[in-house]
Design an enzyme around this catalytic site. Structure first.
Site, PDB file in Angstrom:
ATOM      1  N   ILE A  13       0.811  -1.215   0.000  1.00 32.95           N
ATOM      2  CA  ILE A  13       0.000   0.000   0.000  1.00 32.95           C
ATOM      3  C   ILE A  13       0.855   1.281   0.000  1.00 32.95           C
ATOM      4  O   ILE A  13       0.359   2.359  -0.250  1.00 32.95           O
ATOM      5  CB  ILE A  13      -0.971  -0.036   1.212  1.00 32.95           C
ATOM      6  CG1 ILE A  13      -2.151   0.879   1.006  1.00 32.95           C
ATOM      7  CG2 ILE A  13      -0.272   0.301   2.496  1.00 32.95           C
ATOM      8  CD1 ILE A  13      -3.129   0.348   0.033  1.00 32.95           C
ATOM      9  N   GLY A  14       2.145   1.146   0.293  1.00 35.89           N
ATOM     10  CA  GLY A  14       3.031   2.310   0.333  1.00 35.89           C
ATOM     11  C   GLY A  14       3.494   2.692   1.721  1.00 35.89           C
ATOM     12  O   GLY A  14       3.988   3.806   1.932  1.00 35.89           O
ATOM     13  N   LYS A  15       3.350   1.787   2.680  1.00 31.47           N
ATOM     14  CA  LYS A  15       3.757   2.074   4.062  1.00 31.47           C
ATOM     15  C   LYS A  15       5.243   2.411   4.165  1.00 31.47           C
ATOM     16  O   LYS A  15       5.618   3.320   4.894  1.00 31.47           O
ATOM     17  CB  LYS A  15       3.456   0.877   4.974  1.00 31.47           C
ATOM     18  CG  LYS A  15       2.013   0.531   5.143  1.00 31.47           C
ATOM     19  CD  LYS A  15       1.818  -0.658   6.066  1.00 31.47           C
ATOM     20  CE  LYS A  15       2.514  -1.914   5.621  1.00 31.47           C
ATOM     21  NZ  LYS A  15       2.040  -2.494   4.358  1.00 31.47           N
ATOM     22  N   ILE A  17       7.365   3.589   1.827  1.00 26.93           N
ATOM     23  CA  ILE A  17       7.670   4.888   1.222  1.00 26.93           C
ATOM     24  C   ILE A  17       7.183   6.010   2.138  1.00 26.93           C
ATOM     25  O   ILE A  17       7.890   6.995   2.382  1.00 26.93           O
ATOM     26  CB  ILE A  17       7.024   5.015  -0.177  1.00 26.93           C
ATOM     27  CG1 ILE A  17       7.557   3.930  -1.103  1.00 26.93           C
ATOM     28  CG2 ILE A  17       7.224   6.410  -0.756  1.00 26.93           C
ATOM     29  CD1 ILE A  17       9.041   3.981  -1.364  1.00 26.93           C
ATOM     30  N   LYS A  32      11.164  -1.528  12.089  1.00 26.41           N
ATOM     31  CA  LYS A  32      10.209  -2.527  11.595  1.00 26.41           C
ATOM     32  C   LYS A  32      10.375  -3.717  12.530  1.00 26.41           C
ATOM     33  O   LYS A  32      11.377  -4.416  12.471  1.00 26.41           O
ATOM     34  CB  LYS A  32      10.550  -2.906  10.153  1.00 26.41           C
ATOM     35  CG  LYS A  32       9.733  -4.042   9.598  1.00 26.41           C
ATOM     36  CD  LYS A  32       8.729  -3.535   8.630  1.00 26.41           C
ATOM     37  CE  LYS A  32       7.937  -4.672   8.015  1.00 26.41           C
ATOM     38  NZ  LYS A  32       7.133  -4.202   6.914  1.00 26.41           N
ATOM     39  N   ASP A  43      12.348  -3.718   4.073  1.00 25.90           N
ATOM     40  CA  ASP A  43      11.793  -2.393   4.337  1.00 25.90           C
ATOM     41  C   ASP A  43      12.806  -1.520   5.068  1.00 25.90           C
ATOM     42  O   ASP A  43      12.943  -0.336   4.763  1.00 25.90           O
ATOM     43  CB  ASP A  43      10.491  -2.507   5.122  1.00 25.90           C
ATOM     44  CG  ASP A  43       9.392  -3.178   4.315  1.00 25.90           C
ATOM     45  OD1 ASP A  43       9.486  -3.211   3.072  1.00 25.90           O
ATOM     46  OD2 ASP A  43       8.431  -3.667   4.921  1.00 25.90           O
ATOM     47  N   GLU A  94       6.966   0.692  11.609  1.00 23.31           N
ATOM     48  CA  GLU A  94       6.167   0.217  10.481  1.00 23.31           C
ATOM     49  C   GLU A  94       5.724  -1.214  10.722  1.00 23.31           C
ATOM     50  O   GLU A  94       6.546  -2.101  10.961  1.00 23.31           O
ATOM     51  CB  GLU A  94       6.961   0.277   9.178  1.00 23.31           C
ATOM     52  CG  GLU A  94       6.136  -0.184   7.984  1.00 23.31           C
ATOM     53  CD  GLU A  94       6.920  -0.236   6.681  1.00 23.31           C
ATOM     54  OE1 GLU A  94       6.380  -0.816   5.719  1.00 23.31           O
ATOM     55  OE2 GLU A  94       8.048   0.278   6.621  1.00 23.31           O
ATOM     56  N   ALA A  96       3.618  -4.779   9.402  1.00 25.76           N
ATOM     57  CA  ALA A  96       3.680  -5.603   8.190  1.00 25.76           C
ATOM     58  C   ALA A  96       2.266  -5.826   7.677  1.00 25.76           C
ATOM     59  O   ALA A  96       1.371  -6.145   8.459  1.00 25.76           O
ATOM     60  CB  ALA A  96       4.344  -6.945   8.488  1.00 25.76           C
TER      61      ALA A  96
END
Length: 129
Positions: A13-15, A17, A32, A43, A94, A96
């Site tokens: 989904i763009g998490k 970025i 993460k 990531d 972030e 997952a």
């Protein structure tokens, strides 16, 4: 203090970025907690490359590219929830996949977020439905 959890409605989904942009804009370290799937750039590696901020090491690095609970089972790893306590201080965390992804058979990311009491940002697609 800058302290946020970034989650999403699903995977891809763009998490990462968004997390990189937020971390870079605020100069905030990134974490993460669980990385599953190590074949491609992780990531944490992407955020380090894009944002140039300090990266906290993952609590779990799982080889299988799947939800944390399934990847851990396949990889023979027992995820201990106590090890998923965020480091202190400024931090971008972030998750997952989406907020309802299982971390273990009995705990979802949403459960961890509630336990952590850190404001959550939800990334979503710009589409109807």
């Amino acid at each position: 203090m800058t302290r946020f959890v970034v989650t999403g409605t699903d995977t891809g989904i763009g998490k990462t970025i968004f997390s990189a942009a937020l971390a870079q804009a605020t100069g905030t370290p990134y974490w993460k907690p669980i990385q599953s799937g190590l074949e491609e750039e992780t990531d944490s590696e992407a955020v380090a490359r894009l944002a140039g901020v300090p990266i906290r090491p993952e609590a779990y690095r799982l080889i299988t590219p799947a939800s944390p609970h399934l990847a851990a089972e396949i990889d023979g790893v027992n995820i201990e929830l106590e090890t998923l306590t965020p480091p202190t201080g400024n931090l971008i965390v972030e998750g997952a996949g989406g907020a309802l992804v299982p971390v273990t058979r009995t705990t979802l990311y949403a459960d961890l977020f509630a336990r952590w009491q850190i404001p959550v940002i939800v990334c979503a697609r710009t589409a109807l439905g």
